[in-house]
Enzyme design. Structure first.
Site, PDB file in Angstrom:
ATOM      1  CG  HIS A   1      -2.305   0.504   0.928  1.00 47.48           C
ATOM      2  ND1 HIS A   1      -2.541   1.627   0.147  1.00 47.48           N
ATOM      3  CD2 HIS A   1      -3.528   0.056   1.303  1.00 47.48           C
ATOM      4  CE1 HIS A   1      -3.843   1.840   0.070  1.00 47.48           C
ATOM      5  NE2 HIS A   1      -4.468   0.907   0.753  1.00 47.48           N
ATOM      6  CB  ALA A   2       4.336   1.990   1.008  1.00 42.40           C
TER       7      ALA A   2
END
Length: 465
Positions: free
Chosen positions: A139-140
């Protein structure tokens, strides 16, 4: 070199062996459209060609000394496609049960932070002759919109056509910052942080005052910390359970068009609420109060920030699980969602990103360890019950490196205190539902998945006759 935004970095800091912060997509592929037939090595080579020179596939993390600032992206000079694209056979007889068990196992494995934060698993041996591509990305490095764009880099509108989003010709920066340079940048960012924090106080106070006024008028979105407790609202483990469902987008639109003021998202949330009501009722644990969901909202078109991948905000909404009649549930959700959207529009798009830049890795890590070790999610107020996301996709068929996509099921992250995620994505007239939960608290997600088409059919019949 590119510094991670605070929001992007927050997903790194929130990660633990139990709370994995990657997102997944399950692509069911019909290989009969491949002109030269399916071959794993050829497919892997095509992927390598498509991702070459594309930063989101070729960058890896480098920490700032002493954690003085958020990490930076640097080019992986030793990038090896064989470390990212793998193959695996689904056990016989190769049905949905075996497929979801394998996907659940792979979804529960963390990504290697020493490499670019993505991988693909080609799953073979399915009884229907299809193959499945499981795409995992942290998700980064992706959110809902950028994740869809990531898939688009590998897809086209015809078997032999160019990708929907052509690979840019830009070069990936080769320079890797030195230890001293990173330390100096980190020290400067740390020194400037208190001044930035002071600037946030007044705007945040105005947002809080506006929310209070809306609440007094009964026009605010649902408030967190007031959700009822269910079996999936506690501490989670690193094990994942998976279920998949699908239904016709035209049916959703027919219901939406027949109910004045309703939207596609209202119908999706109504069906989700009904499916959860069935699931919990069958388990004799349906609470009297409605479940509350966090709904991620993209602000890509509104954000003033150029840097950073995650450009999202969040909205709290009740799902009407306390309402038995599906038409009444839709009517109620239509009103409450309208209020929630108006409330959300009154909050600046960059509020979450602006506050996230103050995220501290040690503070986040300590907080996650406390929640997990002290099992804080097992007692006290429930912030929200689950995450529900609706991602619009293209209305036309897509081909993944020449193979037609017959299904595209997104899977989001789960958290301590909210061990269930339901994500819906549309593609070529169908809506695909990806359900992921903690295996210990959601052991049979298939029962929830089976309720989605049933709920939509019941709602459609009630509205259209």
């Amino acid at each position: 070199m590119e510094r991670l935004s605070g929001l992007d970095a927050s997903f790194l800091y929130l990660e633990s062996p139990e709370q994995l912060m990657h997102v997944c997509a399950v692509l069911v592929l019909d290989t009969s459209t491949l002109s030269e037939g399916y071959d794993f090595v050829s497919l892997r080579d095509k992927i390598a060609t498509r991702v070459a020179g594309l930063p989101m596939f070729n960058r890896k993390l480098r920490r700032v000394p002493l954690g003085l600032d958020h990490p930076v992206w640097v080019t992986d000079k030793h990038f090896d496609i064989e470390r990212h694209v793998h193959r695996l056979a689904v056990p016989a007889p190769g049905g949905e049960k075996e497929l979801t068990e394998v996907v659940g196992h792979l979804a529960g494995l963390p990504l290697d932070r020493s490499r670019p934060l993505w991988e693909m698993w080609v799953l073979e041996g399915l009884a229907d002759g299809h193959i499945v591509m499981l795409l995992k990305a942290h998700h980064a490095t992706v959110d809902g919109v950028s994740g869809a764009n990531l898939i688009a880099h590998l897809c086209s509108l015809a078997p032999e056509a160019e990708p929907v989003e052509p690979v840019p010709a830009e070069e990936v920066p080769e320079r890797t910052p030195s230890y001293r340079e990173l330390a100096a940048r980190g020290a400067a960012a740390t020194a400037a942080r208190p001044f930035s924090l002071v600037k946030m106080i007044a705007p945040t106070a105005r947002i809080a005052a506006g929310a209070f006024a809306r609440a007094r008028r009964g026009e605010a979105m649902a408030a967190p910390l007031l959700a009822p407790r269910t079996s999936f609202n506690g501490n989670i483990t690193g094990h994942r359970s998976i279920a998949l469902a699908e239904f016709d987008l035209d049916d959703v639109r027919a219901v939406k068009n027949a109910v004045p003021g309703a939207t596609v998202n209202d119908v999706v949330l109504t069906v989700t609420g009904g499916a959860l009501r069935r699931y919990l009722n069958d388990r004799d644990e349906l609470p009297e109060a409605s479940l509350m969901a966090v709904v991620p909202v993209s602000v890509h078109g509104e954000s003033r920030h150029e840097r950073g991948t995650n450009k999202i905000s969040t909205m709290f909404t009740r799902l009407g699980t306390d309402i038995e009649d599906p038409v009444d549930r839709l009517a109620q959700l239509s009103v409450t969602n309208s209020n929630a959207k108006e409330h959300h529009r009154a909050i600046p798009a960059d509020t979450l990103q602006d506050w996230a830049k103050f995220a501290a890795p040690r503070t986040f890590a300590l907080g996650v360890r406390m929640v997990s070790g002290m099992r804080l999610a097992e007692g006290g107020p429930v912030i929200h019950n689950l995450i529900v996301s609706n991602v619009p996709g293209p209305p036309v068929p897509l081909y993944f490196l020449g193979a037609r996509i017959e299904g595209l099921y997104p899977l989001g992250p789960i958290f301590h205190g909210a061990g269930l995620n339901v994500t819906v994505m549309s593609l070529s007239g169908r809506m695909y539902v990806g359900i992921i939960g903690c295996r210990e608290s959601v052991p049979r997600p298939g029962a929830l998945a089976e309720s989605f088409p049933k709920e939509l059919e019941e709602l459609k019949t009630a509205v259209l006759g």
